[in-house]
Motif scaffolding. Sequence first.
Motif, PDB file in Angstrom:
ATOM      1  N   ASP A   8     -55.549 -28.384 104.943  1.00 25.56           N
ATOM      2  CA  ASP A   8     -55.979 -27.334 104.019  1.00 25.56           C
ATOM      3  C   ASP A   8     -56.290 -27.855 102.621  1.00 25.56           C
ATOM      4  O   ASP A   8     -56.748 -27.099 101.767  1.00 25.56           O
ATOM      5  CB  ASP A   8     -54.913 -26.242 103.929  1.00 25.56           C
ATOM      6  N   MET A   9     -56.058 -29.135 102.370  1.00 27.94           N
ATOM      7  CA  MET A   9     -56.302 -29.721 101.053  1.00 27.94           C
ATOM      8  C   MET A   9     -57.785 -30.088 100.945  1.00 27.94           C
ATOM      9  O   MET A   9     -58.285 -30.868 101.747  1.00 27.94           O
ATOM     10  CB  MET A   9     -55.422 -30.963 100.882  1.00 27.94           C
ATOM     11  N   SER A  10     -58.479 -29.491  99.937  1.00 28.17           N
ATOM     12  CA  SER A  10     -59.927 -29.710  99.889  1.00 28.17           C
ATOM     13  C   SER A  10     -60.506 -30.006  98.504  1.00 28.17           C
ATOM     14  O   SER A  10     -61.695 -30.274  98.401  1.00 28.17           O
ATOM     15  CB  SER A  10     -60.639 -28.480 100.467  1.00 28.17           C
ATOM     16  N   CYS A  11     -59.670 -29.947  97.454  1.00 27.29           N
ATOM     17  CA  CYS A  11     -60.245 -30.120  96.116  1.00 27.29           C
ATOM     18  C   CYS A  11     -59.207 -30.702  95.158  1.00 27.29           C
ATOM     19  O   CYS A  11     -58.052 -30.906  95.522  1.00 27.29           O
ATOM     20  CB  CYS A  11     -60.750 -28.782  95.585  1.00 27.29           C
ATOM     21  N   HIS A  13     -57.819 -29.255  92.641  1.00 25.35           N
ATOM     22  CA  HIS A  13     -56.728 -28.299  92.415  1.00 25.35           C
ATOM     23  C   HIS A  13     -55.683 -28.438  93.512  1.00 25.35           C
ATOM     24  O   HIS A  13     -54.482 -28.402  93.245  1.00 25.35           O
ATOM     25  CB  HIS A  13     -57.263 -26.862  92.367  1.00 25.35           C
ATOM     26  N   CYS A  14     -56.131 -28.591  94.744  1.00 23.14           N
ATOM     27  CA  CYS A  14     -55.212 -28.780  95.875  1.00 23.14           C
ATOM     28  C   CYS A  14     -54.366 -30.041  95.659  1.00 23.14           C
ATOM     29  O   CYS A  14     -53.155 -30.031  95.872  1.00 23.14           O
ATOM     30  CB  CYS A  14     -55.979 -28.919  97.181  1.00 23.14           C
ATOM     31  N   ALA A  17     -51.736 -29.350  93.144  1.00 26.60           N
ATOM     32  CA  ALA A  17     -50.706 -28.447  93.665  1.00 26.60           C
ATOM     33  C   ALA A  17     -49.774 -29.177  94.626  1.00 26.60           C
ATOM     34  O   ALA A  17     -48.555 -28.959  94.605  1.00 26.60           O
ATOM     35  CB  ALA A  17     -51.364 -27.252  94.359  1.00 26.60           C
ATOM     36  N   VAL A  18     -50.318 -30.048  95.461  1.00 25.75           N
ATOM     37  CA  VAL A  18     -49.518 -30.826  96.407  1.00 25.75           C
ATOM     38  C   VAL A  18     -48.585 -31.765  95.635  1.00 25.75           C
ATOM     39  O   VAL A  18     -47.384 -31.849  95.920  1.00 25.75           O
ATOM     40  CB  VAL A  18     -50.432 -31.615  97.371  1.00 25.75           C
ATOM     41  N   LYS A  38     -57.325 -36.330 103.436  1.00 29.42           N
ATOM     42  CA  LYS A  38     -56.447 -35.151 103.539  1.00 29.42           C
ATOM     43  C   LYS A  38     -55.038 -35.573 103.945  1.00 29.42           C
ATOM     44  O   LYS A  38     -54.424 -35.007 104.847  1.00 29.42           O
ATOM     45  CB  LYS A  38     -57.030 -34.114 104.501  1.00 29.42           C
ATOM     46  N   TYR A  60     -49.719 -25.558 101.666  1.00 28.98           N
ATOM     47  CA  TYR A  60     -50.352 -26.698 102.323  1.00 28.98           C
ATOM     48  C   TYR A  60     -49.478 -27.195 103.473  1.00 28.98           C
ATOM     49  O   TYR A  60     -48.898 -28.281 103.395  1.00 28.98           O
ATOM     50  CB  TYR A  60     -50.620 -27.833 101.317  1.00 28.98           C
TER      51      TYR A  60
END
Length: 64
Positions: A8-11, A13-14, A17-18, A38, A60
Amino acid sequence: MHEFNLPDMSCGHCLAAVTEALKSADGQADVQVSLEQKMVKVQSGLPREALAAALTEAGYPPAD
């Protein structure tokens, strides 16, 4: 070293956040994120399950 596949990590921002979720769980963790693959690699004293729970809570969930 724990490795997690995060589909689900795509950018950027991701990625942030991770990293923040893992650092919140363990402030001493060494976190290496590859957005292209990813994948996240984490060096931490916490058990794998605790790290996976932190990722899931952040939105995530790791793939098996």
